[in-house]
Design a protein around this motif. Structure first.
Motif, PDB file in Angstrom:
ATOM      1  N   PHE A 165      -3.134  22.492 -38.985  1.00  0.00           N
ATOM      2  CA  PHE A 165      -4.038  23.423 -39.670  1.00  0.00           C
ATOM      3  C   PHE A 165      -4.087  24.773 -38.956  1.00  0.00           C
ATOM      4  N   LEU A 166      -3.944  24.770 -37.633  1.00  0.00           N
ATOM      5  CA  LEU A 166      -3.863  26.035 -36.902  1.00  0.00           C
ATOM      6  C   LEU A 166      -2.657  26.842 -37.366  1.00  0.00           C
ATOM      7  N   ASN A 167      -1.526  26.187 -37.548  1.00  0.00           N
ATOM      8  CA  ASN A 167      -0.320  26.882 -37.988  1.00  0.00           C
ATOM      9  C   ASN A 167      -0.506  27.497 -39.374  1.00  0.00           C
ATOM     10  N   GLY A 168      -1.138  26.751 -40.285  1.00  0.00           N
ATOM     11  CA  GLY A 168      -1.382  27.289 -41.617  1.00  0.00           C
ATOM     12  C   GLY A 168      -2.288  28.504 -41.576  1.00  0.00           C
ATOM     13  N   PHE A 169      -3.365  28.418 -40.792  1.00  0.00           N
ATOM     14  CA  PHE A 169      -4.284  29.552 -40.651  1.00  0.00           C
ATOM     15  C   PHE A 169      -3.591  30.748 -40.012  1.00  0.00           C
ATOM     16  N   SER A 170      -2.850  30.499 -38.932  1.00  0.00           N
ATOM     17  CA  SER A 170      -2.198  31.575 -38.203  1.00  0.00           C
ATOM     18  C   SER A 170      -1.152  32.293 -39.053  1.00  0.00           C
ATOM     19  N   PHE A 171      -0.414  31.533 -39.848  1.00  0.00           N
ATOM     20  CA  PHE A 171       0.682  32.137 -40.613  1.00  0.00           C
ATOM     21  C   PHE A 171       0.169  32.945 -41.799  1.00  0.00           C
ATOM     22  N   PHE A 172      -0.900  32.485 -42.442  1.00  0.00           N
ATOM     23  CA  PHE A 172      -1.326  33.112 -43.693  1.00  0.00           C
ATOM     24  C   PHE A 172      -2.467  34.105 -43.544  1.00  0.00           C
ATOM     25  N   GLY A 177      -5.217  37.409 -46.105  1.00  0.00           N
ATOM     26  CA  GLY A 177      -6.533  37.937 -45.751  1.00  0.00           C
ATOM     27  C   GLY A 177      -7.497  36.821 -45.393  1.00  0.00           C
ATOM     28  N   TYR A 178      -8.447  37.130 -44.530  1.00  0.00           N
ATOM     29  CA  TYR A 178      -9.393  36.129 -44.046  1.00  0.00           C
ATOM     30  C   TYR A 178     -10.311  35.592 -45.138  1.00  0.00           C
ATOM     31  N   ASP A 179     -10.503  36.357 -46.214  1.00  0.00           N
ATOM     32  CA  ASP A 179     -11.408  35.928 -47.273  1.00  0.00           C
ATOM     33  C   ASP A 179     -10.725  35.046 -48.312  1.00  0.00           C
ATOM     34  N   HIS A 180      -9.413  34.865 -48.210  1.00  0.00           N
ATOM     35  CA  HIS A 180      -8.697  34.032 -49.173  1.00  0.00           C
ATOM     36  C   HIS A 180      -9.062  32.566 -48.964  1.00  0.00           C
ATOM     37  N   ILE A 181      -9.178  31.833 -50.059  1.00  0.00           N
ATOM     38  CA  ILE A 181      -9.615  30.437 -49.995  1.00  0.00           C
ATOM     39  C   ILE A 181      -8.647  29.579 -49.183  1.00  0.00           C
ATOM     40  N   VAL A 182      -7.352  29.857 -49.272  1.00  0.00           N
ATOM     41  CA  VAL A 182      -6.364  29.082 -48.517  1.00  0.00           C
ATOM     42  C   VAL A 182      -6.577  29.257 -47.017  1.00  0.00           C
ATOM     43  N   VAL A 183      -6.794  30.497 -46.600  1.00  0.00           N
ATOM     44  CA  VAL A 183      -7.022  30.786 -45.179  1.00  0.00           C
ATOM     45  C   VAL A 183      -8.311  30.129 -44.707  1.00  0.00           C
ATOM     46  N   LYS A 184      -9.353  30.208 -45.514  1.00  0.00           N
ATOM     47  CA  LYS A 184     -10.631  29.605 -45.136  1.00  0.00           C
ATOM     48  C   LYS A 184     -10.516  28.089 -45.017  1.00  0.00           C
ATOM     49  N   VAL A 185      -9.807  27.457 -45.938  1.00  0.00           N
ATOM     50  CA  VAL A 185      -9.643  26.006 -45.891  1.00  0.00           C
ATOM     51  C   VAL A 185      -8.878  25.595 -44.639  1.00  0.00           C
ATOM     52  N   PHE A 186      -7.784  26.308 -44.344  1.00  0.00           N
ATOM     53  CA  PHE A 186      -7.015  26.005 -43.135  1.00  0.00           C
ATOM     54  C   PHE A 186      -7.897  26.151 -41.891  1.00  0.00           C
ATOM     55  N   ARG A 291      -2.509  33.932 -32.309  1.00  0.00           N
ATOM     56  CA  ARG A 291      -2.106  32.641 -32.862  1.00  0.00           C
ATOM     57  C   ARG A 291      -2.954  31.513 -32.295  1.00  0.00           C
ATOM     58  N   LEU A 292      -3.329  31.615 -31.039  1.00  0.00           N
ATOM     59  CA  LEU A 292      -4.090  30.557 -30.391  1.00  0.00           C
ATOM     60  C   LEU A 292      -5.595  30.734 -30.544  1.00  0.00           C
TER      61      LEU A 292
END
Length: 296
Positions: A165-172, A177-186, A291-292
């Protein structure tokens, strides 16, 4: 927990139950399998850069990152390989099989060596990242040499769940953008798995193992006492590192919950400052820190 050099030999060479089921049994086989594992992870990284990235490049470039260092095949390969590794070692290990945990720990060890070398080569190593890799490489070498503590190793491997999940958040995050639902879920999934698997999990196994060593309830046959003490100290260092990361992750959670996220002007100024500092030092260390999730 009680299997050690007295019964198992170096790298489980004399353990008749485990040796036929692990590929790194014995000093010679351990060295050869480690070289093979390092070569395999290095080859996979190159294949992802050279073959997979060109196939998905046009799709990825529909959502370009705001930062140059997050563009191109290396950033992509770094995340893909890390996700493959985290998924593989977690699926390969099993609470009911010491042999499966032993093999998964060696996969983890080889990957961590390659990731360390790649990070140094790209001049992106940071003190906390190096400390993390050094501590867990040390765990692998000592536990595998003494051929014991599969329960401890299993708990350390389970932490890799959060890496996916860290990789998904870091990449996207800098693409969508931080407000996107995909980023928030990750990010939410990462924060939850970090808390339960890394923070609580590491604290539990560090406390449990140290207690067992202190009480001397388990006969660690043939294992030098100083090995056990050093493992306890390294586990304590690992817990401290997890709490350090938890503090900065907690601040990120608060910012996202109050709506400031990571994409507001303040965050952009923070990122810009980090990039300028990186340029002044002639490295891209700030990219790795982002990333970390250890930026302040």
């Amino acid at each position: 927990l009680s299997h050690g050099l007295g019964e198992a030999g170096a790298y489980c060479a004399d353990n008749t139950a485990m040796c036929p089921l692990i590929w790194w049994c014995g000093p010679r086989q351990y060295g050869l399998s480690t070289l093979f594992g390092v070569a395999l992870w290095t080859a996979l990284f190159c294949l992802i850069c050279g073959l997979l990235y060109p196939l998905v490049k046009n799709l990825i470039e529909r959502w370009p990152s705001k930062y140059e260092e997050e563009q191109g095949p290396v950033w992509f390969a770094w995340h893909v390989q890390s996700t493959i590794h985290a998924s593989l070692v977690r699926m390969a290990s099993s609470w009911t099989s010491s042999c499966r945990i032993a093999n998964a720990s060696h996969v983890f060890f080889c990957y961590t060596l390659v990731d360390t070398l790649i990070t140094f080569y790209r001049k992106q190593m940071t003190p906390d990242y190096f400390a993390h890799h050094a501590v867990f490489c040390f765990f692998c070498i000592l536990i595998q040499y003494d051929c014991f503590a599969s329960y401890l190793a299993g708990w350390l491997i389970i932490m890799e769940i959060s890496t996916v999940f860290l990789n998904g958040f870091s990449f996207f995050r800098n693409r969508l953008g931080y407000d996107h639902i995909v980023v928030k879920v990750f990010f939410v999934l990462f924060a939850l798995t970090f808390f339960f698997c890394r923070l609580l999990g590491t604290s539990y196994i560090a406390g449990y193992f140290s207690y067992v060593v202190y009480k001397d309830d388990v006969p660690f046959v043939g294992i030098p006492r100083w090995h056990l003490y050093v493992l306890c100290a390294a586990l304590t260092a690992a817990v401290v590192l997890q709490f350090f990361w938890a503090y900065t992750i907690g601040k990120k959670v608060v910012r996202m919950l109050v709506g400031s996220g990571g994409g507001d002007d303040g965050s952009r100024r923070e990122s810009t400052g980090a990039l300028r500092e990186s340029e002044a030092k002639g490295s891209a260390a700030s990219a790795l820190r982002k990333r970390l999730l250890v930026e302040s």
